[in-house]
Motif scaffolding. Sequence first.
Motif: not given
Length: 135
Positions: A30-43
């Motif tokens: 859900k975080i990636v969908r809101a902030y796709p450039d937020f590396s921590e969510a991808w991590a």
Amino acid sequence: MTNLLGPDPTLLPERPEAQAASDGGTDPGKIVRAYPDFSEAWALLAERALQGGDPVAAYAYARTGYHRGLDQLRRAGWKGFGPVPWRHRPNQGFLRALAALARAADEIGETEEYERCSKFLADSDPQAPAALGLS
């Protein structure tokens, strides 16, 4: 203050909304969908995939977080080398993605990628490998 022996540390900007979602336990997808450039969510997605025994998915998530972090580092003035301190909270997402990429690469037999990522992590901050379980 300028470091006469090398570049100053690169400090990524604060991301209060994304960080609050991550710290609050929001699902990383859900975080990636809101902030796709937020590396921590991808991590976080990569770490979850590694824990779930899916190193291929982990590799893809970690590589995405790593590349999104590289983009941000460059925008912050990083020239492809120099310190990226673990102690600076906004840098931790990129460093976590890099560590997850190393672990996933190791699990799928990408030895050169594992070694490159492990070295990059240690070069970014000598404290990061131990903090991320790669020492």
